[in-house]
Motif scaffolding. Structure first.
Motif, short mmCIF file in Angstrom:
data_model
loop_
_atom_site.label_atom_id
_atom_site.label_comp_id
_atom_site.label_asym_id
_atom_site.label_seq_id
_atom_site.Cartn_x
_atom_site.Cartn_y
_atom_site.Cartn_z
N LYS A 139 0.84 -1.20 0.00
CA LYS A 139 0.00 0.00 0.00
C LYS A 139 0.88 1.25 0.00
CE LYS A 139 -3.95 2.29 1.08
NZ LYS A 139 -3.39 3.63 1.04
N ARG A 185 -8.20 2.54 -2.04
CA ARG A 185 -7.73 1.97 -0.77
C ARG A 185 -7.83 0.45 -0.76
NH1 ARG A 185 -10.64 6.20 1.80
NH2 ARG A 185 -12.06 4.67 2.70
N THR A 235 -4.68 -2.45 -3.38
CA THR A 235 -3.53 -3.30 -3.10
C THR A 235 -3.93 -4.65 -2.51
OG1 THR A 235 -3.24 -1.85 -1.21
CG2 THR A 235 -1.56 -1.76 -2.92
#
Lengths: 362, 431
Positions: free
Chosen positions: B118, B145, B148
């Motif tokens: 991330k 968000r 990943t």
């Protein structure tokens, strides 16, 4: 008071058993052995492979390659084992068709929109698979459904997907699906998780961590831990002593050994003794850290595992199951209140400590 | 150095002949050239370790980097294993997404990175965004968000990206990467392309066009598709996705170029793919599969590391023990060199054989047990060697065998032992 738990009763405790564990611990082998044990106890068993059938057909010596359609893997005198594969894509397709959306299904994949959607809704693939498992469970597709789950890191994510999805999808049929999956995960009569490990440091650490996370984050009930590849005690090789081959030969036959034999025997014995000592250290650690009963599977010196070895392991699980105390309540890893920091009281640890695996003794 | 070690000199037992026999190949031997991975460390600047879960990839990666540092190189290992085990083994408190120097008495330098996919992606976004506002819009987007963790291949791509960054920094002679346990070796090679395809999604990019154009461009089928998504998963999903692609506008070219750079680096001759396996069926099947796929991608396997090989007791090999872990094997009676039975009895208080009441039947049973044990282990060793042969014939490249260690490696001493095995300068005690 400690009546032995019958095999069939053990197998009928829950409609679905999810078998999980770190890569390389023998998860698929344990799944196959459990399936055969259940079939021999009279159950009709369905084994589910995720994404592909893996080694399942070879383990049963079945000359089949199965996919989304079922195939017969084992047929015993009392019951049978069937196998099939579940993939997220097939599950999605089926879901869309069932919901009257056959037309768009293909385009979802071909345009890459499915990737976008499954990123926007993390867990959608997992929920579709679990939704399919739930459908099989509800439709009484088998007496027992065994799911060969992904390796542990993924297993937690796999099983927490329903909660995650409920955060992402605030409405619609997907949310309903997630709700129903969560219901199944919370009902020990419908679904339990069996974790498999080796009696080695890293897998035991990972298993303990996974067990607590599964209970805390998923709220799923854990069945006994399957400890794979445990050395079976053998004469002449103990953890605290090793026979002196020369002397044993002298006492037994009055003759001495062939040149070089004593050294080889001694080296092999001390290697095994060392491994047994390490195993028992890890099994003790597991018992203390995790108040779950253990079912120990014998170490097979060959890795060429086929029907004969699966049958042997199935019998070992069966005997270990019989040795379990049927009065054992469903395990709660943490004593209530659930937020207590103590992982397990001594009392619980004792209760959870398995009986010595008599079933393994020759 | 033909003098036998002291203990053997004290008691020249018959098995000494076995130990010196023609088959006494040390467990850490590396085929014809016994320098193990030395040449690889010298000639390559990137080593990517692939293999099935549980084969010892993380430990092997760290040991390769350590062996490089010992050889005088500036090395960095990128691990993806979030367990503290490796950090502990390296004697550092915590590893982060930035290289951390590991102190030790080697002539080179050793650094370690714990990949934070991330964070690595965030860095990329910051690098290629036109202004801080664009970066903020992207970083705050819900779909971003999730990217990943939810888009398969993203972790792999970020590992490759980290590799690119470390290599480009010029601070290291050798970067070693521990790949995520993926079933498909090509996930790693495909990852850059996969992410760019995602970011260039046609359907959503059409939606971003000015209204009149988009109405024309959107086919009826595509509109049905989006309606379906809204219906099944809620309309927020489509809105989130739109916001994501809008936020990303203008950055695709930078990303695409970077991805091309990463792809080029992966196929560079300085990059070596190394397979890590254990001599078990599943692992061997998977390793062969990896080798095939890598060959298809014109990336031959440069080396194969086989972990956890059982010793061949008949040839006098003894399992290597990890130092500093108080290996119980050494403490047990019976591992000593042969001695007269009188001495043996006196040093083995719990030895069955020393009990005066031992009956011939008990002795025969115990001896039979020991023979079965030896036969079992020999059959196992044979089986493992057969697996190994099957794998070697397929893979080619340097082959390094690492014996079964008495414990999991969890400190520097253990890593040093493995590193020694990898460059071929640890011999079994039986040699």
């Amino acid at each position: 008071m400690c009546r032995p738990m019958e095999r069939a009763r053990f197998c009928r405790q829950s409609k679905v058993l999810v078998v999980g564990g770190k890569g390389g611990v023998g998860k698929t082998t344990a799944t196959a052995a459990l399936a055969q044990m259940a079939a021999d106890a009279g159950l009709d068993v369905l084994v589910l492979g995720l994404d592909d059938a893996g080694a399942l057909p070879a383990l049963f010596g079945a000359d089949v390659s199965f996919g989304y359609d079922e195939a017969l893997l084992y047929s015993g005198s009392a019951g049978q084992v069937r196998g099939r594969v579940i993939t997220p894509d097939d599950a999605l397709l089926e879901y869309l068709i069932d919901h009257g959306m056959r037309r768009v299904a293909k385009r979802l994949v071909s345009t890459g929109v499915l990737d976008v959607v499954s990123t926007a809704i993390p867990g959608i693939r997992e929920i579709l698979v679990l939704g399919k498992v739930k459908q099989l469970e509800r439709s009484q597709a088998a007496d027992l459904v065994l799911l060969d789950a992904p390796a542990t890191g993924h297993a937690v994510r796999f099983l927490t997907s329903a909660n995650g999805l409920m955060d992402a999808a605030r409405g619609g049929p997907l949310r309903t699906q997630a709700n129903e999956v969560v219901e199944m995960l919370h009902d020990p009569g419908r679904l339990q998780v069996l974790l498999v490990t080796l009696a080695e440091e890293t897998p035991v650490n990972e298993l303990i961590e996974t067990a607590f996370r599964l209970e805390d984050e998923v709220g799923v009930t854990l069945g006994p831990v399957l400890v794979n590849a445990c050395y079976v005690p053998v004469s002449g090789v103990g953890r605290n002593w090793i026979g002196d081959p020369e002397m044993l030969s002298e006492v037994a036959t009055g003759q001495s050994l062939a040149v070089g034999e004593a050294g080889a025997l001694r080296r092999a014995a001390s290697f095994r003794a060392g491994r047994e000592a390490l195993q028992s250290e890890q099994v003790d650690r597991l018992s203390t850290s995790l108040p779950l009963p253990q079912l120990r599977l014998p170490y097979l010196f060959s890795d060429g595992i086929g029907p004969r070895q699966v049958a042997e392991l199935a019998e070992a699980i069966g005997r270990a199951v019989e040795a379990l105390d049927e009065q054992q309540p469903p395990a709660n890893l943490r004593p209530s209140p659930p937020d207590s920091h103590a992982r397990a009281s001594d009392d619980e640890a004792r209760r959870g400590t398995p009986p010595p695996a008599e079933a393994m003794l020759p | 150095m033909s003098e036998p070690p002291a203990p053997d000199a004290a008691g020249p037992g018959p098995e000494r002949t076995d130990a010196a026999g023609p088959d006494s190949d040390g467990p850490a031997s590396a085929g014809p050239d016994s320098g193990g991975l030395s040449a690889l460390l010298r000639d390559r600047s990137i080593v990517i370790c692939c293999g099935s879960g549980g084969a010892g990839k993380t430990t092997t990666s760290a040991a390769i980097a350590l062996a490089g540092a010992i050889a005088g190189l500036r090395t960095c290992v990128v691990t993806i294993d979030p367990a503290r085990r490796l950090a502990d083994a390296l004697g550092v408190g915590r590893l982060t997404n930035e290289p951390k120097r590991i102190e030790g008495s080697w002539s080179g330098e050793l650094y370690a990175v714990m990949l934070d996919a991330k964070r690595t992606f965030d860095d990329l976004v910051e690098r290629y965004s036109a202004d801080p506002e664009q970066a903020e819009r992207i970083l705050g987007n819900r779909l971003y968000r999730n990217l990943t963790s939810a888009l398969s291949g993203t972790q792999e791509y970020m590992a490759a990206e980290k590799l690119y960054e470390l290599n480009a920094s010029g601070a290291f002679d050798l970067v070693v990467v521990d790949t995520p346990p993926t079933r498909n070796a090509l996930d790693f090679l495909d990852a850059p392309g996969r992410l760019t395809r995602f970011l260039e999604n046609r359907v959503f990019r059409l939606l971003l066009m000015p209204t009149r154009m988009s109405l024309k461009a959107l086919t009826v089928a595509t509109q049905a598709l989006l309606r379906t998504i809204s219906k099944v998963a809620g309309s927020e999903i489509v809105e989130d996705a739109m916001a994501f692609f809008r936020a990303f506008e203008g950055m695709e070219e930078g990303f695409r170029e970077r991805a091309r750079g990463v792809e080029a680096l992966l196929s560079d001759p300085g990059t070596a793919f190394l397979l890590v396996a254990v001599p078990r069926r599943d692992s061997v099947v998977e390793a062969r599969f990896f080798a095939d796929r890598l060959a298809e991608a014109h990336q031959p396997v440069a080396a194969l590391v086989v972990n956890r090989l059982h010793p061949d007791f008949g040839s006098g090999e003894v399992a290597l023990s990890v130092p500093g872990t108080d290996p119980p094997i050494r403490d047990l009676p019976g591992t000593d060199p042969p001695a007269s039975s009188g001495e043996v009895a006196s040093t083995r208080p719990a030895n069955l054989a020393s009990r005066p009441e031992l009956s011939p039947e008990d002795a025969a049973r115990a001896l039979a047990g020991m023979r079965k044990n030896l036969a079992d282990f020999q059959a196992l060793a044979d089986e493992e060697r057969a697996y190994l042969a099957a794998l070697e014939s397929k893979v080619g490249g340097t082959v390094v065998r690492v014996p079964y260690l008495s414990r999991d490696v969890h400190d520097l001493a253990g890593l040093l032992l493995v590193a020694g095995c990898l460059v071929g300068n640890v011999r079994s005690e039986g040699d």
